[in-house]
Each structure stands twice: as structure tokens, then as C-alpha cells.
Scaffold this motif. Structure first.
Motif, PDB file in Angstrom:
ATOM      1  N   UNK A 112      72.366  36.567 -35.643  1.00 37.51           N
ATOM      2  CA  UNK A 112      72.337  35.386 -34.775  1.00 37.51           C
ATOM      3  C   UNK A 112      70.906  35.042 -34.387  1.00 37.51           C
ATOM      4  N   UNK A 113      70.148  36.044 -33.945  1.00 33.81           N
ATOM      5  CA  UNK A 113      68.759  35.802 -33.531  1.00 33.81           C
ATOM      6  C   UNK A 113      67.935  35.295 -34.709  1.00 33.81           C
ATOM      7  N   UNK A 114      68.078  35.916 -35.872  1.00 33.71           N
ATOM      8  CA  UNK A 114      67.305  35.508 -37.041  1.00 33.71           C
ATOM      9  C   UNK A 114      67.689  34.099 -37.479  1.00 33.71           C
ATOM     10  N   UNK A 115      68.968  33.759 -37.344  1.00 36.30           N
ATOM     11  CA  UNK A 115      69.413  32.406 -37.686  1.00 36.30           C
ATOM     12  C   UNK A 115      68.771  31.384 -36.762  1.00 36.30           C
ATOM     13  N   UNK A 116      68.712  31.689 -35.486  1.00 36.22           N
ATOM     14  CA  UNK A 116      68.114  30.749 -34.525  1.00 36.22           C
ATOM     15  C   UNK A 116      66.601  30.659 -34.719  1.00 36.22           C
TER      16      UNK A 116
ATOM     17  N   UNK B  97      78.763  44.832 -34.032  1.00 35.89           N
ATOM     18  CA  UNK B  97      78.383  43.710 -33.173  1.00 35.89           C
ATOM     19  C   UNK B  97      76.876  43.536 -33.090  1.00 35.89           C
ATOM     20  N   UNK B  98      76.129  44.639 -33.084  1.00 33.07           N
ATOM     21  CA  UNK B  98      74.668  44.507 -33.043  1.00 33.07           C
ATOM     22  C   UNK B  98      74.130  43.886 -34.334  1.00 33.07           C
ATOM     23  N   UNK B  99      74.775  44.165 -35.452  1.00 37.05           N
ATOM     24  CA  UNK B  99      74.386  43.512 -36.704  1.00 37.05           C
ATOM     25  C   UNK B  99      74.636  42.014 -36.606  1.00 37.05           C
ATOM     26  N   UNK B 100      75.748  41.634 -35.999  1.00 35.06           N
ATOM     27  CA  UNK B 100      76.039  40.218 -35.768  1.00 35.06           C
ATOM     28  C   UNK B 100      74.969  39.579 -34.891  1.00 35.06           C
ATOM     29  N   UNK B 101      74.615  40.250 -33.795  1.00 37.26           N
ATOM     30  CA  UNK B 101      73.617  39.690 -32.886  1.00 37.26           C
ATOM     31  C   UNK B 101      72.255  39.554 -33.562  1.00 37.26           C
ATOM     32  N   UNK B 102      71.885  40.539 -34.376  1.00 39.45           N
ATOM     33  CA  UNK B 102      70.603  40.457 -35.086  1.00 39.45           C
ATOM     34  C   UNK B 102      70.585  39.244 -36.013  1.00 39.45           C
TER      35      UNK B 102
ATOM     36  N   UNK C 121      80.243  31.441 -45.072  1.00 40.07           N
ATOM     37  CA  UNK C 121      79.229  30.580 -44.447  1.00 40.07           C
ATOM     38  C   UNK C 121      79.821  29.842 -43.254  1.00 40.07           C
ATOM     39  N   UNK C 122      81.034  29.340 -43.393  1.00 43.29           N
ATOM     40  CA  UNK C 122      81.677  28.627 -42.299  1.00 43.29           C
ATOM     41  C   UNK C 122      82.026  29.567 -41.159  1.00 43.29           C
ATOM     42  N   UNK C 123      82.492  30.756 -41.488  1.00 37.89           N
ATOM     43  CA  UNK C 123      82.818  31.739 -40.458  1.00 37.89           C
ATOM     44  C   UNK C 123      81.571  32.125 -39.672  1.00 37.89           C
ATOM     45  N   UNK C 124      80.480  32.367 -40.352  1.00 35.70           N
ATOM     46  CA  UNK C 124      79.228  32.724 -39.678  1.00 35.70           C
ATOM     47  C   UNK C 124      78.813  31.609 -38.719  1.00 35.70           C
ATOM     48  N   UNK C 125      78.858  30.377 -39.179  1.00 37.74           N
ATOM     49  CA  UNK C 125      78.433  29.261 -38.330  1.00 37.74           C
ATOM     50  C   UNK C 125      79.319  29.157 -37.094  1.00 37.74           C
ATOM     51  N   UNK C 126      80.620  29.263 -37.283  1.00 35.12           N
ATOM     52  CA  UNK C 126      81.519  29.161 -36.138  1.00 35.12           C
ATOM     53  C   UNK C 126      81.286  30.300 -35.151  1.00 35.12           C
ATOM     54  N   UNK C 127      81.070  31.496 -35.655  1.00 37.51           N
ATOM     55  CA  UNK C 127      80.825  32.639 -34.777  1.00 37.51           C
ATOM     56  C   UNK C 127      79.479  32.519 -34.068  1.00 37.51           C
ATOM     57  N   UNK C 128      78.442  32.096 -34.796  1.00 35.95           N
ATOM     58  CA  UNK C 128      77.128  31.909 -34.175  1.00 35.95           C
ATOM     59  C   UNK C 128      77.194  30.833 -33.088  1.00 35.95           C
ATOM     60  N   UNK C 129      77.841  29.718 -33.400  1.00 35.71           N
ATOM     61  CA  UNK C 129      77.946  28.637 -32.415  1.00 35.71           C
ATOM     62  C   UNK C 129      78.729  29.083 -31.184  1.00 35.71           C
ATOM     63  N   UNK C 130      79.774  29.878 -31.413  1.00 35.43           N
ATOM     64  CA  UNK C 130      80.555  30.396 -30.286  1.00 35.43           C
ATOM     65  C   UNK C 130      79.708  31.325 -29.427  1.00 35.43           C
TER      66      UNK C 130
ATOM     67  N   UNK D  92      81.961  41.130 -28.581  1.00 35.25           N
ATOM     68  CA  UNK D  92      82.658  40.667 -29.783  1.00 35.25           C
ATOM     69  C   UNK D  92      83.926  39.921 -29.411  1.00 35.25           C
ATOM     70  N   UNK D  93      84.645  40.394 -28.389  1.00 37.88           N
ATOM     71  CA  UNK D  93      85.865  39.700 -27.983  1.00 37.88           C
ATOM     72  C   UNK D  93      85.546  38.334 -27.377  1.00 37.88           C
ATOM     73  N   UNK D  94      84.483  38.255 -26.575  1.00 41.94           N
ATOM     74  CA  UNK D  94      84.115  36.964 -25.995  1.00 41.94           C
ATOM     75  C   UNK D  94      83.770  35.957 -27.086  1.00 41.94           C
ATOM     76  N   UNK D  95      83.074  36.426 -28.128  1.00 40.49           N
ATOM     77  CA  UNK D  95      82.673  35.523 -29.218  1.00 40.49           C
ATOM     78  C   UNK D  95      83.886  35.055 -30.004  1.00 40.49           C
TER      79      UNK D  95
END
Length: 203
Positions: free
Chosen positions: A60-64, A53-58, A8-17, A32-35
Motif C-alpha cells: 500500500x505504501x509503495x503504491x501511494x 497484513x504487513x506485506x499488504x501495508x508495505x 489488479x482489481x482486488x489490490x486496487x479495491x483493498x488499497x482504496x478501502x 485486515x478485518x477493517x480493510x
């Protein structure tokens, strides 16, 4: 970042980044490297929590999008208080001063991301669709209270307000519009259906 950090903490830090990169450099700079560089962690941390990375972005969008759900509840609860124009101005400003404009740009620029999001959100543009529903729900509540005309087409007014708001804030590199400019757009769109007393013109 230590490898033992909770997911949960890793996800939040990555999303915020990712959000910081989006706001600062735009969708084209997001990788992914920029994040992971922005988050100050190894690149492998992202891939331990997301298939790619696209799974990460998806995610991210759903979280927002969940943030809009929270904002929608607050806006609907504001029905009957303040003025309709002020409430809408505040909602549009909160929405588009956030990462919303950059998220829309991200979604429209990545085919694979759009395909993944359609599995969860089959219709409309993610985030803008939820924002439109938020405004429509609020206007419907005000219609029930009589502060908006009983025959007001809230399902037409809502996308009009969202579209106008998006255009005002779309230039990411310029100074955000002043509250007065947003308020003027809002009052122009809803003038024909507003039933609360209008403010007196300055003399």
C-alpha cells in the motif's frame, strides 16, 4: 467480492478501502478485518493476494509513493509557468490533503512495516523522502530557469517546505489549513531565494 476478480482489481479495491479507513479512523484502526469490511469482501481475499497484513501495508505504501512520482513529473513540468510560490503551494496541498499524513503515521507506528519498507527504501521516511525529492527537483528546475537564485540550497529548502507543510496538515481531525496559510509558509521559506517579481502589496 467474487473470487474470480482479477488480482489488479482486488489490490486496487483493498488499497482504496485501506486509504478510506486511514483517513476516517487513523492508523490505529487499520486491520485486515477493517480493510476487508470496508472493501465489502471476505477476509480471505486479502490473504490470497498478500503473504500477511504487513506485506499488504508495505505494498500500500509503495503504491501511494508511485503517486508522488507522477506528481513530481507534473510539478517539474510546471517550472517556468505561474509563480514559484503558487506551484509549491499547490504541490504541498495536493500532497498533504491526500492520504500522505496518515501514511506517515502508519509507517511510524508499525515496526514490522518499517522493517519491510527499508528493504525497498533503505533511507528516510517513506513518502516524505520522495516528497522532499519532488520539491528539490522542482526548485532545481526553477533555479536553472533563473526564477530561483543560482546559489539557492534546494536540498535544504525542500525538507524545510515538506516539514512545514506536514505540520500544517498533521491534525487529521481539524479543518485543513486554508490555501492562504500554506502560501504564507511557502513564501516565507523561499523569500530569500526568489528571483521572480514579487506580487505588489494591496493598497
Amino acid at each position: 467480492m467474487p473470487t474470480g476478480v482479477a488480482m489488479r482489481d482486488a489490490r486496487k479495491q483493498l488499497f482504496d478501502a485501506a486509504e478510506r479507513v486511514l483517513l476516517r479512523d487513523g492508523p490505529s484502526a487499520l486491520s485486515s478485518r477493517a480493510v476487508t469490511t470496508e472493501a465489502g469482501c471476505a477476509k480471505g481475499v486479502l490473504h490470497r493476494h498478500f503473504a500477511d497484513f504487513d506485506a499488504f501495508l508495505a505494498e500500500l505504501v509503495l503504491d501511494r509513493i508511485t503517486r508522488i512520482d507522477d506528481q513530481a513529473a507534473s510539478l517539474r513540468n510546471a517550472a517556468g509557468t505561474g509563480t514559484v510560490a503558487d506551484n509549491l503551494t499547490g504541490a504541498l496541498t495536493d500532497l498533504f490533503e491526500s492520504v500522505a499524513v496518515a501514511i506517515v503515521g502508519l509507517v511510524t507506528s508499525r515496526d514490522e512495516l518499517r522493517a519491510r519498507l527499508r528493504q525497498a527504501r533503505p533511507t528516510g521516511v517513506p513518502l516524505l523522502t520522495e516528497a522532499t525529492a519532488m520539491i528539490a527537483s522542482y526548485l532545481a528546475a526553477e533555479r536553472e530557469l533563473g526564477r530561483v537564485a543560482a546559489d539557492a540550497a534546494v536540498d535544504t529548502l525542500a525538507p524545510t517546505l515538506i516539514g512545514a507543510g506536514h505540520l500544517l496538515f498533521a491534525d487529521r481531525r481539524s479543518t485543513p489549513p486554508e490555501a492562504g496559510s500554506v502560501h504564507e509558509v511557502v513564501t516565507t521559506v523561499i523569500a530569500g531565494v526568489l528571483r521572480e517579481p514579487l506580487p505588489r502589496a494591496a493598497t
